[in-house]
Scaffold this motif. Structure first.
Motif, PDB file in Angstrom:
ATOM      1  N   GLY A   1       0.818  -1.214   0.000  1.00  0.00           N
ATOM      2  CA  GLY A   1       0.000   0.000   0.000  1.00  0.00           C
ATOM      3  C   GLY A   1       0.849   1.261   0.000  1.00  0.00           C
ATOM      4  O   GLY A   1       0.556   2.216  -0.716  1.00  0.00           O
ATOM      5  N   LYS A   2       1.932   1.219   0.789  1.00  0.00           N
ATOM      6  CA  LYS A   2       2.795   2.401   0.916  1.00  0.00           C
ATOM      7  C   LYS A   2       3.475   2.719  -0.425  1.00  0.00           C
ATOM      8  O   LYS A   2       3.446   3.847  -0.903  1.00  0.00           O
ATOM      9  N   LEU A   3       4.086   1.653  -1.010  1.00  0.00           N
ATOM     10  CA  LEU A   3       4.790   1.851  -2.295  1.00  0.00           C
ATOM     11  C   LEU A   3       3.823   2.257  -3.403  1.00  0.00           C
ATOM     12  O   LEU A   3       4.149   3.093  -4.249  1.00  0.00           O
ATOM     13  N   ALA A   4       2.641   1.648  -3.392  1.00  0.00           N
ATOM     14  CA  ALA A   4       1.650   1.972  -4.422  1.00  0.00           C
ATOM     15  C   ALA A   4       1.247   3.435  -4.320  1.00  0.00           C
ATOM     16  O   ALA A   4       1.145   4.139  -5.329  1.00  0.00           O
ATOM     17  N   ALA A   5       1.046   3.896  -3.092  1.00  0.00           N
ATOM     18  CA  ALA A   5       0.651   5.300  -2.889  1.00  0.00           C
ATOM     19  C   ALA A   5       1.782   6.249  -3.284  1.00  0.00           C
ATOM     20  O   ALA A   5       1.546   7.274  -3.919  1.00  0.00           O
ATOM     21  N   GLU A   6       3.016   5.879  -2.927  1.00  0.00           N
ATOM     22  CA  GLU A   6       4.165   6.749  -3.247  1.00  0.00           C
ATOM     23  C   GLU A   6       4.440   6.820  -4.750  1.00  0.00           C
ATOM     24  O   GLU A   6       4.987   7.802  -5.236  1.00  0.00           O
ATOM     25  N   SER A   7       4.081   5.779  -5.450  1.00  0.00           N
ATOM     26  CA  SER A   7       4.364   5.740  -6.890  1.00  0.00           C
ATOM     27  C   SER A   7       3.361   6.541  -7.708  1.00  0.00           C
ATOM     28  O   SER A   7       3.496   6.651  -8.918  1.00  0.00           O
ATOM     29  N   VAL A   8       2.328   7.035  -7.051  1.00  0.00           N
ATOM     30  CA  VAL A   8       1.286   7.756  -7.798  1.00  0.00           C
ATOM     31  C   VAL A   8       1.199   9.202  -7.313  1.00  0.00           C
ATOM     32  O   VAL A   8       0.491   9.499  -6.361  1.00  0.00           O
ATOM     33  N   PRO A   9       1.955  10.085  -7.939  1.00  0.00           N
ATOM     34  CA  PRO A   9       1.843  11.492  -7.558  1.00  0.00           C
ATOM     35  C   PRO A   9       0.475  12.033  -7.968  1.00  0.00           C
ATOM     36  O   PRO A   9       0.097  11.924  -9.134  1.00  0.00           O
ATOM     37  N   VAL A  10      -0.232  12.536  -7.009  1.00  0.00           N
ATOM     38  CA  VAL A  10      -1.605  12.986  -7.293  1.00  0.00           C
ATOM     39  C   VAL A  10      -1.585  14.426  -7.791  1.00  0.00           C
ATOM     40  O   VAL A  10      -1.050  15.307  -7.127  1.00  0.00           O
TER      41      VAL A  10
ATOM     42  N   ASP B   1      -5.655   0.040  -1.849  1.00  0.00           N
ATOM     43  CA  ASP B   1      -6.568   1.161  -1.585  1.00  0.00           C
ATOM     44  C   ASP B   1      -6.876   1.315  -0.102  1.00  0.00           C
ATOM     45  O   ASP B   1      -7.525   2.293   0.286  1.00  0.00           O
ATOM     46  N   GLN B   2      -6.435   0.342   0.703  1.00  0.00           N
ATOM     47  CA  GLN B   2      -6.553   0.406   2.172  1.00  0.00           C
ATOM     48  C   GLN B   2      -8.000   0.475   2.678  1.00  0.00           C
ATOM     49  O   GLN B   2      -8.277   1.190   3.642  1.00  0.00           O
ATOM     50  N   LEU B   3      -8.883  -0.247   2.042  1.00  0.00           N
ATOM     51  CA  LEU B   3     -10.267  -0.307   2.536  1.00  0.00           C
ATOM     52  C   LEU B   3     -10.380  -1.464   3.527  1.00  0.00           C
ATOM     53  O   LEU B   3      -9.664  -2.462   3.395  1.00  0.00           O
ATOM     54  N   ASN B   4     -11.300  -1.322   4.497  1.00  0.00           N
ATOM     55  CA  ASN B   4     -11.480  -2.446   5.422  1.00  0.00           C
ATOM     56  C   ASN B   4     -12.506  -3.446   4.838  1.00  0.00           C
ATOM     57  O   ASN B   4     -13.137  -3.162   3.815  1.00  0.00           O
ATOM     58  N   ILE B   5     -12.654  -4.565   5.547  1.00  0.00           N
ATOM     59  CA  ILE B   5     -13.484  -5.656   5.008  1.00  0.00           C
ATOM     60  C   ILE B   5     -14.931  -5.206   4.745  1.00  0.00           C
ATOM     61  O   ILE B   5     -15.489  -5.503   3.687  1.00  0.00           O
ATOM     62  N   SER B   6     -15.505  -4.491   5.702  1.00  0.00           N
ATOM     63  CA  SER B   6     -16.909  -4.099   5.514  1.00  0.00           C
ATOM     64  C   SER B   6     -17.059  -3.121   4.346  1.00  0.00           C
ATOM     65  O   SER B   6     -18.034  -3.175   3.599  1.00  0.00           O
ATOM     66  N   GLU B   7     -16.075  -2.246   4.173  1.00  0.00           N
ATOM     67  CA  GLU B   7     -16.127  -1.314   3.035  1.00  0.00           C
ATOM     68  C   GLU B   7     -15.996  -2.075   1.707  1.00  0.00           C
ATOM     69  O   GLU B   7     -16.720  -1.781   0.747  1.00  0.00           O
ATOM     70  N   ILE B   8     -15.093  -3.044   1.689  1.00  0.00           N
ATOM     71  CA  ILE B   8     -14.920  -3.840   0.461  1.00  0.00           C
ATOM     72  C   ILE B   8     -16.228  -4.586   0.141  1.00  0.00           C
ATOM     73  O   ILE B   8     -16.653  -4.634  -1.011  1.00  0.00           O
ATOM     74  N   ALA B   9     -16.852  -5.126   1.185  1.00  0.00           N
ATOM     75  CA  ALA B   9     -18.113  -5.851   0.984  1.00  0.00           C
ATOM     76  C   ALA B   9     -19.166  -4.933   0.377  1.00  0.00           C
ATOM     77  O   ALA B   9     -19.913  -5.336  -0.529  1.00  0.00           O
ATOM     78  N   GLU B  10     -19.221  -3.698   0.848  1.00  0.00           N
ATOM     79  CA  GLU B  10     -20.191  -2.740   0.297  1.00  0.00           C
ATOM     80  C   GLU B  10     -19.850  -2.358  -1.133  1.00  0.00           C
ATOM     81  O   GLU B  10     -20.728  -2.279  -1.989  1.00  0.00           O
ATOM     82  N   VAL B  11     -18.561  -2.126  -1.382  1.00  0.00           N
ATOM     83  CA  VAL B  11     -18.126  -1.744  -2.738  1.00  0.00           C
ATOM     84  C   VAL B  11     -18.426  -2.860  -3.731  1.00  0.00           C
ATOM     85  O   VAL B  11     -18.927  -2.617  -4.829  1.00  0.00           O
ATOM     86  N   MET B  12     -18.132  -4.086  -3.317  1.00  0.00           N
ATOM     87  CA  MET B  12     -18.299  -5.215  -4.244  1.00  0.00           C
ATOM     88  C   MET B  12     -19.728  -5.754  -4.255  1.00  0.00           C
ATOM     89  O   MET B  12     -20.079  -6.594  -5.083  1.00  0.00           O
ATOM     90  N   GLY B  13     -20.532  -5.305  -3.317  1.00  0.00           N
ATOM     91  CA  GLY B  13     -21.917  -5.777  -3.243  1.00  0.00           C
ATOM     92  C   GLY B  13     -22.004  -7.243  -2.835  1.00  0.00           C
ATOM     93  O   GLY B  13     -22.884  -7.975  -3.303  1.00  0.00           O
TER      94      GLY B  13
END
Lengths: 181, 185
Positions: A52-61, B142-154
């Motif tokens: 997650g860290k590397l992925a975020a760092e690789s994408v300049p927003v 994307d660092q979403l938690n399990i419940s958020e992923i469940a909602e996103v994916m339906g």
């Protein structure tokens, strides 16, 4: 004693990362006390955290665009307008080919049918002319020449004059009708 | 949030600024093109603004926004596939993720590191099924938690956990990617 010595399985380590609550209470207790197992979980969590860290760092927003103003880049719009233009041209071309081609095919079929009917009519006329000739003169030209007589004028009336009908007596028939003349 | 739901453009613009970066990254992780990611992110917020009234629970705004984004990314992929099929392939962008990292990275080592990282990610994700890949990216990139992923994916949480478990099992069985990650400070 059991919970202290029996380490977590690979499966349990994985579940500990997904959701620790999925583990049985004994495994949870073991994880709290056992440094080996907790280190395994930490190591895996750390590796996954690095993704997650590397992925975020690789994408300049870039700075946020104003949401309510559509602003498409020039290059992108050219690509898409060319795409739409090409598609429209292809569809228009296809339509012309279908309409014009259909018209041409109909024309061709009509011409072919007219030619066939005309040919048939010509053949009919030629046949009728032959039939007419035969009615006028049943003997072909060649036989007339061989006989040396022109019998074109000889018709049914002349034959009646030459061999008149005789009223039959009993069952007697005229000689020419018996085929003797 | 409630003002945005009532159609207040200013309030929504504030939300858009707050969520712009995570949504942009999420889109970028999937399309790997800066230009497309910008366009799609903007589309996501325009669509979200139009439909925000239909959102029942304000607390679920984040996951709802990710659902909108995922749908937009899928639309984009479908469109790209169709254009490729018809021969209208978009020109190869010079700003794909590796080059982006290289052009803006602070030093040569980090540039190479990022490039290697994305190569490893590509290799690993190619071993996952579509659903496993989506769940893995949502959870760990994307660092979403399990419940958020469940909602996103339906889907139900247990389904998400099962797919995540399968993805992690494959991750653990992939020594190259793990060794690479463990070597990074």
């Amino acid at each position: 004693m059991g919970s202290q010595t029996k380490h977590l399985t690979e499966e349990q380590i994985t579940w500990a990362i997904i959701d620790e609550n999925e583990l049985p209470q004994m495994a949870k207790d073991h994880l709290v006390r056992c440094q080996i197992c907790s280190r395994k979980v930490e190591s895996l969590t750390s590796s996954l955290g690095k993704i997650g860290k590397l992925a975020a760092e690789s994408v300049p927003v870039p700075p946020p665009r104003p949401v309510f103003e559509r602003k498409k880049s020039k290059q992108r719009s050219i690509v898409f307008s060319w795409g739409h233009l090409g598609l429209s041209a292809a569809l228009a071309g296809l339509l012309v080919v279908v309409v014009f081609g259909g018209f041409q095919i109909n024309q061709y079929r009509l011409h072919k049918r007219i030619a066939a009917v005309t040919r048939e009519m010509e053949m009919d006329m030629s046949l009728m002319a032959e039939v007419d000739d035969l009615i006028e003169n049943p003997l072909p030209q060649i036989y007339e020449e061989i006989s040396g007589e022109d019998i074109s004028g000889v018709g049914a009336d002349f034959m009646d004059f030459l061999i008149p009908d005789v009223t039959p007596v009993g069952n007697k028939q005229p000689l020419h009708k018996k085929g003797l003349v | 949030m409630s003002s945005a739901k009532k159609g207040d453009a200013e309030a929504f613009a504030f939300l858009a600024r707050y969520y712009w970066a995570p949504i942009y990254r999420m889109v970028y992780h999937r399309v790997r093109s800066r230009m497309d990611a910008e366009d799609i992110t903007q589309d996501v917020f325009i669509t979200a603004f139009k439909r925000v009234k239909s959102l029942n629970e304000e607390s679920k705004f984040r996951s709802w926004l990710y659902t909108v984004a995922i749908n937009r990314v899928r639309d984009h992929m479908r469109k790209r596939k169709l254009l490729n099929l018809m021969g209208f392939s978009a020109p190869k962008q010079a700003d794909d993720i590796e080059q982006q990292g290289i052009s803006e990275g602070p030093n040569a080592f980090e540039k190479v590191l990022r490039k290697d990282f994305w190569n490893e990610v590509e290799n690993f994700l190619s071993e996952l099924s579509r659903f496993e890949r989506e769940v893995f990216i949502l959870r760990f990139m994307d660092q979403l938690n399990i419940s958020e992923i469940a909602e996103v994916m339906g889907k139900g949480q247990s389904t998400i956990k099962t797919h995540l478990y399968r993805a992690l099992k494959k991750f653990r069985a992939e020594p190259r990617f793990r060794t690479f990650l463990e070597g990074i400070e």
